[in-house]
Scaffold this motif. Structure first.
Motif, PDB file in Angstrom:
ATOM      1  N   LEU A  39       5.172  18.978  -0.313  1.00  0.00           N
ATOM      2  CA  LEU A  39       4.940  17.533  -0.289  1.00  0.00           C
ATOM      3  C   LEU A  39       4.285  17.067  -1.601  1.00  0.00           C
ATOM      4  CD1 LEU A  39       4.879  14.826   1.299  1.00  0.00           C
ATOM      5  CD2 LEU A  39       2.566  15.447   2.019  1.00  0.00           C
ATOM      6  N   ALA A  40       3.284  17.833  -2.035  1.00  0.00           N
ATOM      7  CA  ALA A  40       2.596  17.468  -3.282  1.00  0.00           C
ATOM      8  C   ALA A  40       3.553  17.547  -4.464  1.00  0.00           C
ATOM      9  CB  ALA A  40       1.393  18.383  -3.505  1.00  0.00           C
ATOM     10  N   LEU A  41       4.423  18.554  -4.446  1.00  0.00           N
ATOM     11  CA  LEU A  41       5.397  18.682  -5.532  1.00  0.00           C
ATOM     12  C   LEU A  41       6.372  17.503  -5.522  1.00  0.00           C
ATOM     13  CD1 LEU A  41       6.447  20.487  -7.838  1.00  0.00           C
ATOM     14  CD2 LEU A  41       7.966  21.579  -6.168  1.00  0.00           C
ATOM     15  N   LEU A  42       6.834  17.165  -4.342  1.00  0.00           N
ATOM     16  CA  LEU A  42       7.773  16.037  -4.229  1.00  0.00           C
ATOM     17  C   LEU A  42       7.110  14.740  -4.699  1.00  0.00           C
ATOM     18  CD1 LEU A  42      10.483  14.894  -3.223  1.00  0.00           C
ATOM     19  CD2 LEU A  42       9.431  14.601  -0.977  1.00  0.00           C
ATOM     20  N   ALA A  43       5.866  14.517  -4.252  1.00  0.00           N
ATOM     21  CA  ALA A  43       5.160  13.295  -4.663  1.00  0.00           C
ATOM     22  C   ALA A  43       4.944  13.271  -6.169  1.00  0.00           C
ATOM     23  CB  ALA A  43       3.821  13.195  -3.931  1.00  0.00           C
ATOM     24  N   GLY A  44       4.620  14.435  -6.723  1.00  0.00           N
ATOM     25  CA  GLY A  44       4.414  14.519  -8.172  1.00  0.00           C
ATOM     26  C   GLY A  44       5.697  14.234  -8.932  1.00  0.00           C
ATOM     27  N   LEU A  45       6.806  14.746  -8.426  1.00  0.00           N
ATOM     28  CA  LEU A  45       8.091  14.481  -9.086  1.00  0.00           C
ATOM     29  C   LEU A  45       8.458  13.002  -8.988  1.00  0.00           C
ATOM     30  CD1 LEU A  45      10.093  17.656  -7.962  1.00  0.00           C
ATOM     31  CD2 LEU A  45       9.321  17.099 -10.288  1.00  0.00           C
ATOM     32  N   LEU A  46       8.171  12.412  -7.833  1.00  0.00           N
ATOM     33  CA  LEU A  46       8.426  10.978  -7.679  1.00  0.00           C
ATOM     34  C   LEU A  46       7.593  10.176  -8.686  1.00  0.00           C
ATOM     35  CD1 LEU A  46       8.575  10.447  -3.802  1.00  0.00           C
ATOM     36  CD2 LEU A  46      10.430  10.150  -5.454  1.00  0.00           C
ATOM     37  N   ARG A  47       6.338  10.578  -8.820  1.00  0.00           N
ATOM     38  CA  ARG A  47       5.471   9.879  -9.775  1.00  0.00           C
ATOM     39  C   ARG A  47       6.010  10.039 -11.195  1.00  0.00           C
ATOM     40  NH1 ARG A  47      -0.886  11.136 -10.380  1.00  0.00           N
ATOM     41  NH2 ARG A  47      -0.119  13.245 -10.736  1.00  0.00           N
ATOM     42  N   GLU A  48       6.487  11.249 -11.492  1.00  0.00           N
ATOM     43  CA  GLU A  48       7.039  11.486 -12.819  1.00  0.00           C
ATOM     44  C   GLU A  48       8.227  10.560 -13.080  1.00  0.00           C
ATOM     45  OE1 GLU A  48       5.393  13.332 -14.763  1.00  0.00           O
ATOM     46  OE2 GLU A  48       6.781  13.157 -16.445  1.00  0.00           O
ATOM     47  N   ALA A  49       9.101  10.464 -12.085  1.00  0.00           N
ATOM     48  CA  ALA A  49      10.280   9.591 -12.237  1.00  0.00           C
ATOM     49  C   ALA A  49       9.851   8.132 -12.371  1.00  0.00           C
ATOM     50  CB  ALA A  49      11.200   9.770 -11.040  1.00  0.00           C
ATOM     51  N   ALA A  50       8.864   7.738 -11.570  1.00  0.00           N
ATOM     52  CA  ALA A  50       8.388   6.353 -11.620  1.00  0.00           C
ATOM     53  C   ALA A  50       7.744   6.053 -12.974  1.00  0.00           C
ATOM     54  CB  ALA A  50       7.395   6.087 -10.495  1.00  0.00           C
ATOM     55  N   TRP A  51       7.032   7.033 -13.496  1.00  0.00           N
ATOM     56  CA  TRP A  51       6.377   6.841 -14.797  1.00  0.00           C
ATOM     57  C   TRP A  51       7.430   6.664 -15.894  1.00  0.00           C
ATOM     58  CZ3 TRP A  51       2.185   5.451 -17.185  1.00  0.00           C
ATOM     59  CH2 TRP A  51       2.040   5.748 -18.535  1.00  0.00           C
ATOM     60  N   LEU A  52       8.433   7.513 -15.875  1.00  0.00           N
ATOM     61  CA  LEU A  52       9.473   7.417 -16.908  1.00  0.00           C
ATOM     62  C   LEU A  52      10.189   6.066 -16.821  1.00  0.00           C
ATOM     63  CD1 LEU A  52      10.887  11.065 -16.769  1.00  0.00           C
ATOM     64  CD2 LEU A  52       9.399  10.059 -18.525  1.00  0.00           C
ATOM     65  N   ALA A  53      10.456   5.626 -15.594  1.00  0.00           N
ATOM     66  CA  ALA A  53      11.124   4.327 -15.425  1.00  0.00           C
ATOM     67  C   ALA A  53      10.219   3.198 -15.916  1.00  0.00           C
ATOM     68  CB  ALA A  53      11.479   4.114 -13.957  1.00  0.00           C
ATOM     69  N   TYR A  54       8.927   3.318 -15.624  1.00  0.00           N
ATOM     70  CA  TYR A  54       7.978   2.283 -16.058  1.00  0.00           C
ATOM     71  C   TYR A  54       7.904   2.226 -17.581  1.00  0.00           C
ATOM     72  CZ  TYR A  54       3.463   0.008 -16.838  1.00  0.00           C
ATOM     73  OH  TYR A  54       2.471  -0.819 -17.294  1.00  0.00           O
ATOM     74  N   ARG A  55       7.809   3.380 -18.200  1.00  0.00           N
ATOM     75  CA  ARG A  55       7.757   3.431 -19.666  1.00  0.00           C
ATOM     76  C   ARG A  55       9.027   2.843 -20.282  1.00  0.00           C
ATOM     77  NH1 ARG A  55       4.432   6.255 -23.161  1.00  0.00           N
ATOM     78  NH2 ARG A  55       5.874   5.240 -24.594  1.00  0.00           N
ATOM     79  N   ALA A  56      10.156   3.183 -19.688  1.00  0.00           N
ATOM     80  CA  ALA A  56      11.417   2.660 -20.222  1.00  0.00           C
ATOM     81  C   ALA A  56      11.450   1.135 -20.083  1.00  0.00           C
ATOM     82  CB  ALA A  56      12.593   3.291 -19.485  1.00  0.00           C
ATOM     83  N   GLY A  57      10.948   0.637 -18.971  1.00  0.00           N
ATOM     84  CA  GLY A  57      10.900  -0.808 -18.767  1.00  0.00           C
ATOM     85  C   GLY A  57       9.996  -1.486 -19.776  1.00  0.00           C
ATOM     86  N   LEU A  58       8.839  -0.870 -20.020  1.00  0.00           N
ATOM     87  CA  LEU A  58       7.903  -1.434 -20.999  1.00  0.00           C
ATOM     88  C   LEU A  58       8.515  -1.454 -22.395  1.00  0.00           C
ATOM     89  CD1 LEU A  58       4.240  -0.139 -20.518  1.00  0.00           C
ATOM     90  CD2 LEU A  58       5.186  -2.374 -19.973  1.00  0.00           C
ATOM     91  N   ALA A  59       9.241  -0.399 -22.712  1.00  0.00           N
ATOM     92  CA  ALA A  59       9.836  -0.302 -24.042  1.00  0.00           C
ATOM     93  C   ALA A  59      10.833  -1.434 -24.287  1.00  0.00           C
ATOM     94  CB  ALA A  59      10.517   1.050 -24.216  1.00  0.00           C
ATOM     95  N   GLY A  60      11.386  -1.951 -23.210  1.00  0.00           N
ATOM     96  CA  GLY A  60      12.337  -3.052 -23.346  1.00  0.00           C
ATOM     97  C   GLY A  60      11.690  -4.419 -23.310  1.00  0.00           C
ATOM     98  N   THR A  61      10.352  -4.453 -23.264  1.00  0.00           N
ATOM     99  CA  THR A  61       9.627  -5.715 -23.186  1.00  0.00           C
ATOM    100  C   THR A  61       8.807  -5.900 -24.453  1.00  0.00           C
ATOM    101  OG1 THR A  61       9.447  -5.405 -20.807  1.00  0.00           O
ATOM    102  CG2 THR A  61       8.013  -7.064 -21.787  1.00  0.00           C
ATOM    103  N   GLU A  62       9.210  -6.847 -25.267  1.00  0.00           N
ATOM    104  CA  GLU A  62       8.537  -7.020 -26.552  1.00  0.00           C
ATOM    105  C   GLU A  62       7.048  -7.313 -26.367  1.00  0.00           C
ATOM    106  OE1 GLU A  62       8.805  -9.808 -30.556  1.00  0.00           O
ATOM    107  OE2 GLU A  62      10.127 -10.187 -28.878  1.00  0.00           O
ATOM    108  N   ALA A  63       6.735  -8.074 -25.310  1.00  0.00           N
ATOM    109  CA  ALA A  63       5.354  -8.487 -25.103  1.00  0.00           C
ATOM    110  C   ALA A  63       4.438  -7.334 -24.740  1.00  0.00           C
ATOM    111  CB  ALA A  63       5.294  -9.557 -24.012  1.00  0.00           C
TER     112      ALA A  63
END
Lengths: 291, 217
Positions: free
Chosen positions: A171-195
């Motif tokens: 469960l902890a591994l799955l949650a950690g992987l989910l967080r990793e995926a969410a973090w990468l998606a968040y970073r990618a989203g931020l990179a597309g936001t000039e502000a």
């Protein structure tokens, strides 16, 4: 006298506010994990109590932050649109029902408390999402990031509490992987936001890299503990790996949230799409905003 | 229906900050808090550069995000469009500050004076303890508007019913009035000039218009 157009770091929510997101995320994640334990017939009351403690600690911290703490009950006045009011209402059900579940050991109550905890965590994510003045929070991907981080922190703390069997490691591994995926998606989203350029710079700096390193190291240790446990060798080694991995999972989440709330939260810069026409110059359209 | 808005003609603003000073004097805001600011912007790349002065503050949005997030309902909106804060309801959570795309709100936790520990006579006389620990922002000088209209005066045309920043503007860059009045000066200004509103994409419908050139949009 001149005033810059640049965005500036918000200075109103400090570590006390970050503590609400840290306590709320870890507490909600731990409560959900404890309810899963309850559903599987495992002991859950201690974990549930600790989870409630995290939530209460977070709420206490934010109470210490507000300018008029003795008016705190006014927070319940605007459920129609305010996610902060909704968070308060959910917390109002979560804490007493959670205490009831701890006191009675009722599995059904624990499951209802877990649903409320999930709602509480969702409200916290939406609080940030609704903050239109802070591009780093306004990002749509902040919602899955806060949810996954809470689950990763909570399941990590559950490992610290001594639950080292394969299912909790998984469960902890799955949650950690989910967080990793969410973090990468968040970073990618931020990179597309000039502000959000200045926020990205914070996430590229040493403290954020340290938190990210801890997150990845924790994930690796939990995976190693799972593999070692599956092979059935060195139970004490599994325990050590799980404990350290769980601690890193929680600490990494706390660090990232502290940075997100306190350091990476920059206001929107003023932006003018056109510059004024003066004198003999012709009209010019020019994007004048900059982060 | 009435909706009060402000118009800033960017061609006229010279960045003198008189509006800032008038607001500060009139509203007795504490050190570090300015409800009306004038940003000094540089745009472009050398040698093709511009310097632009942009008055900013609460935009009195038709869809104010501050009001949406406010957990206590302290932030409200009058029928004339002015966004308000009830200092007796506000809990000082600062959430509205985070929600404002225009960086227009402030909060101070303790009383501070401009010149050290002691209040000047003016500060002592005008201190409003209700504003400590709660969010504050530009009110469009709602008190002046209300007092003026009660006497039959017209906001934006009669100085006694007009926001202080508009009254003080030395270049006539700032205008104020009812945008719903089809024969009023605001309607004419916006019809005869090209304008924009800031962060329009947020859907806040700001009540602050920036004129940048003559001619119709």
């Amino acid at each position: 006298m001149s005033q810059s157009m640049a965005s500036r770091r918000q200075r109103y929510w400090d570590l006390r506010a970050a503590g609400n997101f840290i306590g709320g995320g870890t507490g909600a994640g731990l409560i959900i994990t404890a309810a899963l334990a309850a559903a599987m017939g495992a002991p859950f009351r201690l974990a549930l109590a600790i989870g409630l403690g995290f939530v209460a600690a977070g709420l206490s911290l934010v109470w210490l932050e507000i300018g008029k703490p003795w008016r705190a009950l006014n927070v319940f006045f605007h459920p129609r649109t305010s996610w902060m009011t909704r968070e308060g209402i959910v917390a109002g059900g979560l804490v007493p029902l959670g205490l009831f579940a701890v006191a009675t050991g009722s599995t059904a109550a624990a499951i209802v408390v877990a649903l409320l905890a999930a709602g509480f965590l969702f409200c916290q994510a939406r609080i940030l999402r609704a903050a239109r003045g802070i591009p780093a929070w306004r990002q749509a991907e902040i919602v899955p990031l806060i949810l996954a981080t809470g689950l990763a922190e909570g399941s990590g703390v559950y490992l610290i509490a001594g639950a080292h069997t394969l299912r909790w490691l998984a469960l902890a591994l799955l949650a950690g992987l989910l967080r990793e995926a969410a973090w990468l998606a968040y970073r990618a989203g931020l990179a597309g936001t000039e502000a959000a350029a200045r926020s990205l710079a914070v996430f590229d700096a040493a403290p954020a890299r340290l938190a990210r390193g801890a997150q990845l190291a924790g994930l690796g240790l939990i995976a190693l503990a799972l593999a070692t446990g599956a092979l059935g060798v060195t139970p004490w080694g599994v325990a050590v790996l799980a404990w350290v991995g769980g601690a890193l999972a929680a600490l990494a989440g706390w660090g990232v949230k502290a940075l997100l709330i306190v350091r990476a939260a920059f206001t929107r810069a003023a932006a003018i799409p056109m510059v004024p026409t003066r004198g003999g110059g012709g009209s010019r359209a020019r994007q004048a905003s900059r982060p | 229906m009435t909706r009060y808005v402000m118009v800033a003609d960017l061609r006229r603003c010279v960045g003198c900050q008189t509006c800032t000073a008038a607001c500060k004097e009139g509203n007795a805001t504490p050190p570090g808090v300015q409800w009306r600011r004038v940003l000094d912007l540089e745009t472009g790349t050398y040698p093709d550069v511009n310097r632009v002065f942009v008055p900013v503050g609460c935009q009195h949005c038709a869809n104010p995000p501050c009001m949406e997030v406010c957990p206590s309902t302290a932030t409200g909106q009058r029928a004339d469009g002015i966004v308000t804060i009830d200092y007796d309801l506000c809990i000082g959570c600062s959430y509205c500050i985070m929600a404002c795309p225009y960086d227009a709100r402030s909060l101070v936790d303790r009383t501070e004076y401009a010149f050290g520990e002691a209040a000047t006579a003016a500060e002592a006389a005008r201190a409003d303890r209700r504003t400590i620990g709660v969010a504050t922002k530009c009110t469009f000088c709602a008190g002046r508007i209300d007092a003026g209209t009660a006497r039959g005066l017209v906001p934006g045309q009669d100085p006694e019913a007009t926001p202080l920043c508009v009254n003080s503007c030395i270049s006539g860059a700032l205008s104020f009035g009812d945008i719903e009045d089809p024969t009023g000066p605001i309607a004419s200004l916006l019809a005869e000039n090209q304008w924009f509103r800031m962060h329009e994409s947020e859907g806040t419908e700001p009540g602050f218009y920036y004129i940048w050139d003559k001619g119709k949009l």
